[in-house]
Design a protein around this motif. Structure first.
Motif, short mmCIF file in Angstrom:
data_model
loop_
_atom_site.label_atom_id
_atom_site.label_comp_id
_atom_site.label_asym_id
_atom_site.label_seq_id
_atom_site.Cartn_x
_atom_site.Cartn_y
_atom_site.Cartn_z
N LEU A 3 68.07 82.71 38.89
CA LEU A 3 67.15 82.16 37.88
C LEU A 3 65.91 81.57 38.55
O LEU A 3 65.98 81.09 39.69
N ARG A 4 64.80 81.59 37.81
CA ARG A 4 63.54 81.06 38.34
C ARG A 4 63.07 79.89 37.49
O ARG A 4 62.93 80.04 36.27
N PRO A 5 62.78 78.73 38.10
CA PRO A 5 62.32 77.58 37.30
C PRO A 5 61.04 77.91 36.55
O PRO A 5 60.12 78.52 37.11
N ALA A 6 61.00 77.51 35.29
CA ALA A 6 59.84 77.84 34.45
C ALA A 6 58.87 76.68 34.30
O ALA A 6 57.84 76.82 33.66
N MET A 7 59.21 75.54 34.88
CA MET A 7 58.30 74.39 34.81
C MET A 7 57.99 73.88 36.22
O MET A 7 58.90 73.72 37.03
N GLU A 8 56.71 73.65 36.46
CA GLU A 8 56.28 73.03 37.72
C GLU A 8 55.49 71.78 37.34
O GLU A 8 54.53 71.87 36.57
N LEU A 9 55.90 70.64 37.86
CA LEU A 9 55.22 69.38 37.51
C LEU A 9 54.26 68.99 38.63
O LEU A 9 54.69 68.75 39.77
N ARG A 10 52.97 68.96 38.29
CA ARG A 10 51.93 68.78 39.30
C ARG A 10 50.98 67.64 38.96
O ARG A 10 50.69 67.39 37.80
N THR A 11 50.45 67.02 40.00
CA THR A 11 49.29 66.15 39.86
C THR A 11 48.60 66.14 41.23
O THR A 11 48.82 67.06 42.02
N THR A 12 47.76 65.14 41.45
CA THR A 12 47.14 65.02 42.77
C THR A 12 47.26 63.57 43.23
O THR A 12 47.51 62.66 42.43
N VAL A 13 47.09 63.38 44.52
CA VAL A 13 47.20 62.03 45.10
C VAL A 13 46.05 61.16 44.56
O VAL A 13 44.88 61.54 44.62
N ALA A 14 46.42 59.99 44.02
CA ALA A 14 45.42 59.10 43.41
C ALA A 14 44.86 58.11 44.41
O ALA A 14 43.75 57.60 44.23
N ASN A 15 45.61 57.79 45.45
CA ASN A 15 45.12 56.87 46.47
C ASN A 15 45.99 57.00 47.71
O ASN A 15 47.16 57.40 47.62
N VAL A 16 45.39 56.73 48.87
CA VAL A 16 46.14 56.69 50.13
C VAL A 16 45.73 55.42 50.84
O VAL A 16 44.53 55.12 50.91
#
Ligand SMILES: *Cc1c(COP(=O)(O)O)cnc(C)c1O
Length: 415
Positions: free
Chosen positions: A260-273
């Motif tokens: 099976l292949r996951p159908a959802m990918e949860l993404r964002t970007t780094v907000a601070n370092v």
């Protein structure tokens, strides 16, 4: 994904994982859903496949999922509520739909008018028959027997009375009993004998129904785990949810192992370092303190987005490498320890919580949060846009599906 950040010129994050202007998203891949439906169908054939799209398609979008499932050959769609079924009809889904969880407020007349089959555990039967009578249109029903789960479904004791009454209504032309079903309690643990006991009770219930004059064409029992592990539970149709979304229902078998292949990918970007000294406490309660100088990445997703507050040491991929969360998840944000004060990670770098080519699964987040992959995917919140990006269409060079927001670069790593 970017590999060694020091040696490569950086592509702006917005042109890799997320479309321009999109700060966070659950990227939904209908090609994965189609693949999973076909994979499950190949296991259970000649049994039919009902795809469960309740709870907004386990968070993936009920309409997106139902369309992809039907395209891939799913025979039926299943939902909990009649209102969920009506929403599918409103969106133009014409496949057979079954709804099985009702309340005293459920509009059975609307279900009949919109050709939605109803699951019946007891009290609903007379109400459905009354609605059918006033509409002069018969209702299609599936009778549900509780074979041991102890949740919805008619008890074994009340079953003879329910089937007798159903046969009466059917003789009067008010209902058509097309299915008899039950739900399994421990199919995710294939060796437990309770499943054998449930199947035994189910077969007896079929016999009682037969003797009452009901002959049904759809006997359905199996959920995703039973579809994979209990061929003796397939009968005429399986009702599968979590597997369709590319998630394993088993604690000891991964989705990949099941094909099976996951159908959802949860993404964002780094907000601070930021760099912090040894001893720095992290997030509410100061439940975590770093024991050496390090750098922390701020991830702009929190329990307001469905990231469980209780999750600790959860895996997170940042710019292609996997780190761990540190401290409590807050409403809007959580922190990842980058394990190096001189980290190359920068504001704007790609973040993947799970799915895609991250190697991180929703099941990994489930383990970090004392829950299961089902809950992780289903509870991703309304503040996270769903972007429908069909990887098959991207691979064929067509951008995105008509109902999708395009996500440039989302095909990366999916060859
Ligand atoms: C949700 C549900 C299913 C699907 O279960 P999965 O474990 O996700 O495959 C099947 N039948 C009923 C009655 C359900 O409520």
């Amino acid at each position: 994904m970017s590999t060694s950040p020091g040696t490569q010129s950086r592509v702006p994050a917005s042109s890799r994982g997320l479309p321009e202007g999109c700060e966070r998203a659950a990227i939904i891949d209908p090609a994965a859903i189609r693949h999973n439906v076909e994979t499950i169908a190949s296991y259970v054939r000649p049994a039919k496949v009902m795809v469960a799209v309740k709870a907004d398609g386990y968070g993936h979008g009920a309409v997106t999922t139902a369309r992809a499932a039907v395209e891939a050959g799913a025979d039926w769609i299943g939902v909990a509520h009649v209102t969920e079924a009506i929403a599918l009809r409103d969106a133009g889904i014409e496949a057979p739909v079954l709804a099985w969880l009702h309340t005293a407020q459920t509009d059975f007349a609307e279900a009949i008018e919109r050709s939605v089959d109803v699951g019946i555990s007891g009290w609903e039967l007379d109400e459905v028959a009354a609605a059918a009578s006033s509409l002069q249109t018969p209702a299609n029903v599936h009778l549900k027997i509780d074979t041991g789960l102890g949740r919805n479904g008619c008890t074994v004791a009340d079953w003879p009375q329910l089937v007798a009454r159903a046969a009466e209504h059917q003789d009067r032309g008010l209902i058509s009993v097309v299915g008899i079903f039950t739900h399994l309690a421990v199919a995710d643990e294939p060796d437990r004998r309770e499943t054998d006991e449930q199947l035994e009770v189910y077969r007896e219930a079929l016999q009682v129904a037969e003797e009452a004059g009901l002959s049904v064409s759809l006997r359905h029992v199996a959920n995703t785990p039973a579809a994979f592990s209990r061929p003796d539970a397939h009968f005429d149709m399986v009702r599968v949810g979590v597997g369709v979304y590319g998630q394993s229902p088993f604690a000891d078998r991964t989705a990949e192992e099941l094909g099976l292949r996951p159908a959802m990918e949860l993404r964002t970007t780094v907000a601070n370092v930021k760099r912090v000294p040894a001893g720095q406490g992290i997030s509410y309660g100061l439940t975590h303190r770093v024991d050496r100088p390090t750098a922390l990445a701020l991830i702009p997703l929190g329990y307001g987005d469905g990231v469980p507050r209780i999750a600790v040491h959860a895996p997170v991929q940042i710019a292609g490498r996997v780190y761990q969360s540190a401290g409590r998840v807050a409403m809007d944000q959580f922190v990842v320890d980058l394990e190096d004060p001189d980290t190359p990670v920068q504001v704007g770098d790609d973040v993947v919580l799970f799915g895609g080519d991250s190697g991180i699964s929703a099941a990994d987040w489930g383990r970090a949060a004392q829950t299961i992959n089902y809950e992780i995917i289903t509870r991703i919140g309304g503040r996270v846009p769903r972007l429908v990006v069909d990887s098959a269409e991207l691979a064929a060079g067509h951008g995105s599906t008509s109902d999708a927001v395009s996500a440039p670069g989302a095909e990366e790593g999916r060859a």
